[in-house]
Design an enzyme around this catalytic site. Structure first.
Site, PDB file in Angstrom:
ATOM      1  N   CYS A 135       0.831  -1.210   0.000  1.00 27.98           N
ATOM      2  CA  CYS A 135       0.000   0.000   0.000  1.00 27.98           C
ATOM      3  C   CYS A 135       0.863   1.257   0.000  1.00 27.98           C
ATOM      4  CB  CYS A 135      -0.911  -0.028   1.228  1.00 27.98           C
ATOM      5  SG  CYS A 135      -1.890   1.474   1.412  1.00 27.98           S
ATOM      6  N   CYS A 138      -0.337   4.101   2.236  1.00 29.27           N
ATOM      7  CA  CYS A 138      -0.046   3.894   3.668  1.00 29.27           C
ATOM      8  C   CYS A 138       1.442   4.109   3.955  1.00 29.27           C
ATOM      9  CB  CYS A 138      -0.386   2.465   4.102  1.00 29.27           C
ATOM     10  SG  CYS A 138      -1.885   1.790   3.414  1.00 29.27           S
ATOM     11  N   ASP A 139       2.303   3.561   3.114  1.00 27.95           N
ATOM     12  CA  ASP A 139       3.718   3.449   3.481  1.00 27.95           C
ATOM     13  C   ASP A 139       4.668   4.283   2.624  1.00 27.95           C
ATOM     14  OD1 ASP A 139       2.973   1.614   5.416  1.00 27.95           O
ATOM     15  OD2 ASP A 139       3.159  -0.094   4.058  1.00 27.95           O
TER      16      ASP A 139
END
Ligand code: NAP
Length: 308
Positions: A135, A138-139
């Site tokens: 992701c 997200c990261d």
């Protein structure tokens, strides 16, 4: 058989299921969450979550899920930490089987989520959260000025790569064929971006590193030759699969297996609602799943009031 008839059973314990549980328990419906054998959903395999509102310093994915569960428990949610083996939504009360145990419920919220597809490499598992991610939203921010790779050739891979160019020094897309599956529009965006380059006809054979990722071993599928690529992160974007196997024949699914919903979170079976990634392959965020979990709980309240 568990003869007690519940007001609502929630299947799944990611952000959608647990938010539904918070709302349903605060509405005094005493929900039962059947959370799966590995509770918590996809956030259990992410590291820091920095885009969930309310945590300005960020929070670890597993910690966020523990907090959501504590919150649901505080208002009277019960949990069964096991997988649902079968459901029968053909008549009310609905029947939900967990091994030999059968649970009855007046309403059901399906929040079983989706699972990211992975390359199935041991080294990929080893570096999960230490340089391997599924992701970019997200990261991605953890890879500032780092050369990263994206595996995949579909729209998700292009989207991940384009997002990663905000942070990464360079993004290399590794695709197993010489043609992308992505839509022409997304292809053009990726081709036009000077921070993105492609390695064609290649598969990732191994993720290398010590504490964190430092490279990949690639195999050219047309020549069979191996090469090493020095990178600091790998984003795997080869698709997702909704966790809907147990609902086949019970709920209408779309052509990719996601649950169809309408009018809030209603499925075509009256009294059965769905929220989170099990129906949403577009947004796939913790916060959107949580929002939909809330919608489902409110829909259940209304349904129970009208069908008491
Ligand atoms: P997808 O379209 O199924 O593409 C998956 C890609 O991963 C394919 O290129 C496939 O290669 C590759 N792949 C699959 N298994 C692999 C493996 N084991 N090893 C290496 N490569 C592998 O999945 P997606 O990209 O997640 O998209 C899913 C759906 O969501 C699509 O309908 C897409 O249009 C939509 N979507 C749209 C957007 C957007 O419009 N912004 C963004 C994301 C997703 P092959 O090509 O060789 O099969």
């Amino acid at each position: 058989m568990n003869r007690e008839k519940r007001n609502v059973i929630i299947i799944g314990s990611g952000p959608a299921g647990l938010t539904a549980a918070v709302y349903a328990s605060r509405a005094l419906l005493q929900p039962l969450v059947i959370s799966g054998r590995t509770p918590g959903g996809q956030l259990m395999i992410t590291s820091d979550v920095e885009n969930y509102p309310g945590f300005p310093e960020g929070i670890l994915g597993p910690d966020l899920m523990v907090k959501m569960r504590e919150q649901a428990t505080r208002f009277g949610t019960d949990f069964v930490d096991d997988d649902v083996s079968a459901v029968d939504f053909s008549a009310r009360p609905f029947r939900i089987m967990v091994r030999e145990e059968e649970y009855l419920s007046r309403a059901v919220i399906v929040a079983t989520g989706a699972s990211a597809l992975w390359l199935n490499l041991e080294s990929e598992r080893k570096f999960m959260g230490k340089g391997v991610s599924g992701c970019a939203t997200c990261d991605g921010a953890f890879f500032k000025n780092v050369h990263v790779a994206v595996a995949g050739g579909g729209d998700s891979a292009m989207e991940e790569a384009l997002f990663l160019t905000r942070y990464a020094s360079h993004v290399t897309i590794i695709h197993r064929r010489d043609k992308l599956r992505a839509s022409p529009f997304m292809q053009k965006k990726a081709f036009d971006n000077e921070k993105i380059s492609f390695i064609w006809n290649s598969e990732v054979m191994e993720v290398t590193g010590e504490k964190t990722v430092n490279g990949l071993v690639l195999k050219d599928v047309s020549t069979g030759k191996s090469e090493n690529l020095a990178i600091g992160g790998l984003f795997v974007a080869i698709g997702h699969r909704p966790n809907t196997d147990i609902f086949r024949g019970q709920l209408p699914l779309d052509e990719k297996g996601y649950i169809r919903i309408h009018d809030g979170s209603k499925t075509d079976v009256e009294g059965v609602f769905a929220s989170g990634d099990v129906h949403d392959h577009r947004y796939r965020q913790a916060i959107t799943a949580a929002g939909m979990g809330c919608v489902s709980a409110l829909d259940v309240q209304k349904f129970l009031e009208e069908n008491s």
